[in-house]
Design a protein around this motif. Structure first.
Motif, PDB file in Angstrom:
ATOM      1  N   SER A 133       0.626  -1.120   0.098  1.00 26.22           N
ATOM      2  CA  SER A 133      -0.027   0.120  -0.138  1.00 26.22           C
ATOM      3  C   SER A 133       0.207   1.711   0.105  1.00 26.22           C
ATOM      4  N   LEU A 134       1.811   1.241   0.806  1.00 25.95           N
ATOM      5  CA  LEU A 134       2.974   2.394   0.727  1.00 25.95           C
ATOM      6  C   LEU A 134       3.195   2.672  -0.081  1.00 25.95           C
TER       7      LEU A 134
ATOM      8  N   ARG B 125      -3.225   9.894  -0.725  1.00 23.79           N
ATOM      9  CA  ARG B 125      -3.003  10.178   0.639  1.00 23.79           C
ATOM     10  C   ARG B 125      -3.024   9.564   1.345  1.00 23.79           C
ATOM     11  N   LEU B 126      -5.009  10.284   1.173  1.00 22.45           N
ATOM     12  CA  LEU B 126      -5.431  11.009   2.115  1.00 22.45           C
ATOM     13  C   LEU B 126      -5.696   9.276   2.528  1.00 22.45           C
ATOM     14  N   GLY B 127      -6.120   8.245   1.691  1.00 26.54           N
ATOM     15  CA  GLY B 127      -6.476   6.885   1.319  1.00 26.54           C
ATOM     16  C   GLY B 127      -5.445   5.649   2.435  1.00 26.54           C
ATOM     17  N   LEU B 128      -4.274   6.616   2.136  1.00 31.31           N
ATOM     18  CA  LEU B 128      -3.453   5.324   2.662  1.00 31.31           C
ATOM     19  C   LEU B 128      -3.645   5.968   3.910  1.00 31.31           C
ATOM     20  N   ASP B 129      -4.017   6.757   4.033  1.00 29.21           N
ATOM     21  CA  ASP B 129      -3.253   7.525   5.788  1.00 29.21           C
ATOM     22  C   ASP B 129      -4.637   6.393   6.198  1.00 29.21           C
ATOM     23  N   SER B 130      -5.830   6.009   5.915  1.00 26.47           N
ATOM     24  CA  SER B 130      -6.936   5.757   6.463  1.00 26.47           C
ATOM     25  C   SER B 130      -6.783   4.127   6.429  1.00 26.47           C
ATOM     26  N   TYR B 131      -5.752   3.851   5.470  1.00 27.83           N
ATOM     27  CA  TYR B 131      -6.142   2.557   5.374  1.00 27.83           C
ATOM     28  C   TYR B 131      -4.801   2.463   6.516  1.00 27.83           C
ATOM     29  N   LEU B 132      -4.159   3.472   6.929  1.00 32.31           N
ATOM     30  CA  LEU B 132      -2.829   2.160   7.932  1.00 32.31           C
ATOM     31  C   LEU B 132      -3.288   2.679   8.539  1.00 32.31           C
ATOM     32  N   VAL B 133      -4.360   3.492   9.153  1.00 26.17           N
ATOM     33  CA  VAL B 133      -4.868   3.269  10.847  1.00 26.17           C
ATOM     34  C   VAL B 133      -5.832   2.253  10.975  1.00 26.17           C
TER      35      VAL B 133
END
Length: 227
Positions: A110-111, A127-135
């Motif tokens: 995902s990164l 990046r917005l979707g990435l941050d949500s996924y990482l949470v």
């Protein structure tokens, strides 16, 4: 002769392999391939050798030890784990190891998906979707890890180095994502405190950056600003 590891001059997918070798106190030589400058990002240093090394599945990273030639990150890690007793030892350990391996690999993917994009705007959008996924995924990882010392208990294994690299890449990218997980943050400290790993991290052979190559939108500078 020492085995040869081939990869670009970055942490990326090779770091768990290097850390596993360091933990095993195993010698190796690193063949670093150069990526050309923008805008062409010439890969000829690798491409000129790619099909001439006798690799059955030509790719980076690779591991060559005499007639033994392995590619694909997980295949190399599994081989080294078996060779140096740094893998699971029974069926239950194998299940837990497999779960964390797949989890860490998916997070890392995902990164790469978010960072290796064509434009700055696409990066900001992803990046917005990435941050949500990482949470979400860090919550899964923290809960599954629990209060263990390492993934399989008191014994460090190759999958710890896969997870360590994944978590550290996230820590460099956006440190606050790890703030809710004291167990994962202390785990990172624990890995870095292993004598062989600590020695490597303090050596001139190690640098936190680059994580990615010059084509990525984040992680490719020698000093990178976190979000």
């Amino acid at each position: 002769m020492a085995p040869v590891i081939g990869y670009w001059n970055l942490r990326g997918a090779v770091e768990p392999i290097i850390l596993t070798l360091k933990q095993a106190k195993a010698s190796y030589k690193l063949r670093v391939y150069k990526l050309g400058d923008a805008p062409d990002f010439d890969k000829s240093d690798w491409l000129n050798e790619k099909h001439n090394l006798g690799l059955p599945y030509p790719n980076l990273p690779y591991y060559i030890d005499g007639d033994l030639k392995i590619t694909q990150t997980l295949a190399i890690l599994h081989y080294l784990a078996r060779k140096h007793d740094l893998g699971p030892r029974n069926a239950l350990e194998s299940i837990r190891s497999d779960i964390f391996e797949q989890g860490a690999f998916e997070i890392t993917h995902s990164l790469w998906t978010a960072w290796y994009v064509e434009s700055d705007q696409e990066f900001e959008d992803r990046r917005l979707g990435l941050d949500s996924y990482l949470v979400e995924k860090l919550n899964h990882t923290g809960n599954a890890f629990g209060s263990n010392k390492f993934i399989l208990g008191d014994r460090v294994t190759f999958v710890d180095f896969l997870l360590y690299s994944t978590l550290d890449y996230i820590r460099q990218y956006k440190p606050s994502l790890l703030d809710p997980y004291a167990n994962l943050k202390s785990y990172l400290d624990r890995i870095e405190g292993l004598p062989e790993i600590n020695k490597y991290l303090k050596s001139n052979s190690f640098s936190r950056f680059p994580i990615t190559d010059a084509t990525a939108k984040w992680g490719n500078d020698t000093i990178q600003k976190p979000y």
